[in-house]
Design an enzyme around this catalytic site. Structure first.
Site, short mmCIF file in Angstrom:
data_model
loop_
_atom_site.label_atom_id
_atom_site.label_comp_id
_atom_site.label_asym_id
_atom_site.label_seq_id
_atom_site.Cartn_x
_atom_site.Cartn_y
_atom_site.Cartn_z
N GLU A 158 -76.71 -9.09 2.58
CA GLU A 158 -77.83 -8.17 2.31
C GLU A 158 -79.00 -8.32 3.29
O GLU A 158 -80.15 -8.46 2.91
CB GLU A 158 -78.30 -8.37 0.85
CG GLU A 158 -77.17 -8.15 -0.15
CD GLU A 158 -77.57 -8.37 -1.60
OE1 GLU A 158 -78.77 -8.43 -1.91
OE2 GLU A 158 -76.66 -8.49 -2.44
N GLU A 265 -67.41 -7.04 -4.18
CA GLU A 265 -68.09 -7.28 -5.46
C GLU A 265 -67.92 -6.08 -6.41
O GLU A 265 -68.83 -5.65 -7.07
CB GLU A 265 -69.58 -7.59 -5.23
CG GLU A 265 -69.82 -8.72 -4.25
CD GLU A 265 -71.28 -9.06 -4.05
OE1 GLU A 265 -72.11 -8.66 -4.87
OE2 GLU A 265 -71.60 -9.76 -3.06
O1 G3I Z 1 -77.04 -21.45 -14.73
C1 G3I Z 1 -78.40 -21.16 -15.12
C2 G3I Z 1 -78.62 -21.52 -16.58
O2 G3I Z 1 -78.48 -22.93 -16.73
C3 G3I Z 1 -80.03 -21.08 -17.01
O3 G3I Z 1 -80.20 -21.32 -18.40
C4 G3I Z 1 -80.15 -19.56 -16.73
C5 G3I Z 1 -81.49 -19.01 -17.16
O4 G3I Z 1 -82.45 -19.36 -16.20
O5 G3I Z 1 -79.98 -19.32 -15.32
C6 G3I Z 1 -78.66 -19.68 -14.92
O6 G3I Z 1 -78.51 -19.43 -13.54
C7 G3I Z 1 -78.46 -18.04 -13.24
C8 G3I Z 1 -77.10 -17.74 -12.60
O7 G3I Z 1 -77.05 -16.37 -12.16
C9 G3I Z 1 -75.95 -17.98 -13.56
O8 G3I Z 1 -76.01 -17.03 -14.60
C10 G3I Z 1 -79.57 -17.75 -12.24
O9 G3I Z 1 -80.82 -17.91 -12.90
C11 G3I Z 1 -79.45 -16.31 -11.76
O10 G3I Z 1 -80.38 -16.07 -10.73
C12 G3I Z 1 -78.05 -16.10 -11.18
O11 G3I Z 1 -77.94 -14.73 -10.84
C13 G3I Z 1 -76.85 -14.45 -9.94
C14 G3I Z 1 -77.44 -13.55 -8.83
O12 G3I Z 1 -76.39 -13.13 -7.95
C15 G3I Z 1 -78.48 -14.30 -8.01
O13 G3I Z 1 -77.86 -15.36 -7.34
C16 G3I Z 1 -75.75 -13.69 -10.70
O14 G3I Z 1 -75.10 -14.56 -11.62
C17 G3I Z 1 -74.72 -13.16 -9.72
O15 G3I Z 1 -73.77 -12.34 -10.39
C18 G3I Z 1 -75.42 -12.32 -8.64
O16 G3I Z 1 -74.46 -11.91 -7.71
C19 G3I Z 1 -74.99 -11.16 -6.59
C20 G3I Z 1 -74.23 -11.60 -5.36
O17 G3I Z 1 -74.36 -12.99 -5.17
C21 G3I Z 1 -74.72 -10.81 -4.15
N1 G3I Z 1 -74.60 -9.37 -4.39
C22 G3I Z 1 -75.29 -8.90 -5.61
C23 G3I Z 1 -74.76 -9.65 -6.82
C24 G3I Z 1 -75.41 -9.16 -8.09
O18 G3I Z 1 -76.79 -9.42 -8.06
#
Ligand code: G3I
Length: 376
Positions: A158, A265
């Site tokens: 991105e 994705e």
């Molecule tokens: O694991 C922690 C958990 O312990 C905590 O209680 C919770 C609440 O704060 O957060 C959890 O971590 C989260 C993680 O996802 C697992 O669910 C992070 O805060 C959250 O930021 C993270 O979001 C991920 C996001 O990318 C940002 O990295 C999403 O799962 C993931 O599906 C998403 O994927 C992205 C790709 O990498 C890039 N393209 C877009 C796509 C969708 O946004």
């Protein structure tokens, strides 16, 4: 602790192996087998999705894995010089056990860059040279560790912004390192694993302005001899956008680069903006099925598409039902929360695979004993 974990793991595997036949994942056609010889079919997972019945389901339906979060820079190097590969290793080891491809996601993303990257130990802002050296080290350590076990990498994720002159997002990477960060990331990845396929990954890649920018940036990299091998199309779509004609047009335009393409994705939201489309679950599932079928017809028509990866294994594991998006009734994938195929699965699976599965089910129902089922 280790012994307890091992015992829990063994029990989960045993329980999965004993799952009642009516829930056996192997009773449905396998996406991976159905598309054998066309493209790999992958799925984004967390390590916890690879145990028990889910693990058996993943091993049956898919022949590719990508870490949804476990390979992002803050997860792998939370502090400078301290690497934590435990969660990523579990995904790579599962893939190795089941002869699955692995996509590495991602070596550089503005949204997931640890804060230490930008600071000196005394709190001063890190220089361009320092930041690029840290980037090289991260890439060398990570790609080097998985050399030969991760076949393709989202080297940068991105970075395109079609509204800006120069087409690159105005993020800290551009601010501190200028455009050099792109070259450094790709060159370091190639040094660490010359056989790995190196991708630039983005969303909305089919939009005309964005695809023109992405092509221009990639042409610039290639003209400088930077090893870029492929374009990653995230394809987080909804029931309306992008139009199939736009996807066809865009993929044909990208093909002029002569590079590999991967859908990285894939999911199809039932929500536009923040509101779910009007209609019952059944009605929306039918619309979704037709749209998935159309998109897969395009993917199957493109020789350069080497894999299609779903962003989540089921509607019960989608990022679109978490955090601010939770509770909107979004169901973007091919399998429901019980790992059962939805109408979209049956519209995506090539007819021959569907018929073969039906025959196998009839045979297995008439067979005197339940078929011996593999376990993860
Ligand atoms: O694991 C922690 C958990 O312990 C905590 O209680 C919770 C609440 O704060 O957060 C959890 O971590 C989260 C993680 O996802 C697992 O669910 C992070 O805060 C959250 O930021 C993270 O979001 C991920 C996001 O990318 C940002 O990295 C999403 O799962 C993931 O599906 C998403 O994927 C992205 C790709 O990498 C890039 N393209 C877009 C796509 C969708 O946004």
């Amino acid at each position: 602790m280790r012994a307890r974990r091992a015992a829990l793991f063994a029990f989960a595997a045993f329980a999965a192996a004993c799952a009642p036949v009516e829930r056996a994942p192997e009773r449905h056609p396998s996406l991976a087998k159905a598309f054998q010889g066309q493209f790999a079919v992958g799925v984004a997972v967390e390590p916890g999705h690879l145990e028990g019945l889910e693990g058996r389901f993943v091993a049956w339906q898919f022949n590719g894995l990508v870490a949804e979060n476990a390979m992002k820079p803050p997860a792998l190097q939370p502090q400078e010089g301290r690497f934590d590969f435990a969660r990523a290793d579990r995904i790579v080891e599962f893939a190795a056990r089941h002869a699955m491809m692995v996509r590495g996601h991602t070596l550089l993303w503005h949204e997931e860059t640890p804060a230490w990257m930008w600071q000196e130990s005394d709190g001063r802002a890190a220089s361009k040279e320092r930041v690029l050296e840290r980037l090289r080290r991260h890439v060398h350590e990570v790609v080097g560790r998985y050399r030969g076990r991760v076949q393709s990498w989202d080297v940068v994720n991105e970075v395109i912004d079609a509204s800006r002159e120069g087409c690159l997002r105005a993020d800290k990477w551009l601010e501190v390192a200028g455009t050099d960060y792109l070259d450094v990331a790709f060159r370091a990845a190639h040094e660490a694993d010359p056989a790995a396929r190196l991708f630039i990954n983005d969303f909305h890649t089919t939009q005309p302005a964005k695809r023109r920018c992405l092509i221009a940036v990639v042409r610039g990299l290639l003209s400088r001899g930077v090893p870029v091998h492929g374009i990653g199309h995230q394809m987080h779509v909804d029931l309306v956008e992008p139009k199939v004609a736009e996807v066809e047009e865009a993929f044909a335009e990208f093909a002029t680069l002569g590079l590999e393409g991967q859908v990285t994705e894939m999911d199809m939201s039932l929500v536009v903006g923040v509101v779910r489309h009007p209609g019952s679950d059944a009605q929306l599932a039918t619309v979704q099925a037709e749209r998935y079928a159309e998109l897969f017809r395009v993917f199957r028509s493109r020789r350069e598409i080497s894999s299609v990866t779903f962003w989540g294994l089921s509607d019960g594991r989608t990022w679109l039902d978490r955090g601010a998006r939770a509770g909107r009734g979004d169901r973007p994938l091919l399998f429901d929360a019980d790992l059962e195929p939805k109408p979209a699965f049956w519209r995506v699976i090539p007819p021959a695979a569907g018929r073969a599965a039906l025959r196998a089910e009839v045979v297995s129902k008439s067979a005197p004993s339940a078929p011996a089922l593999g376990t993860p």
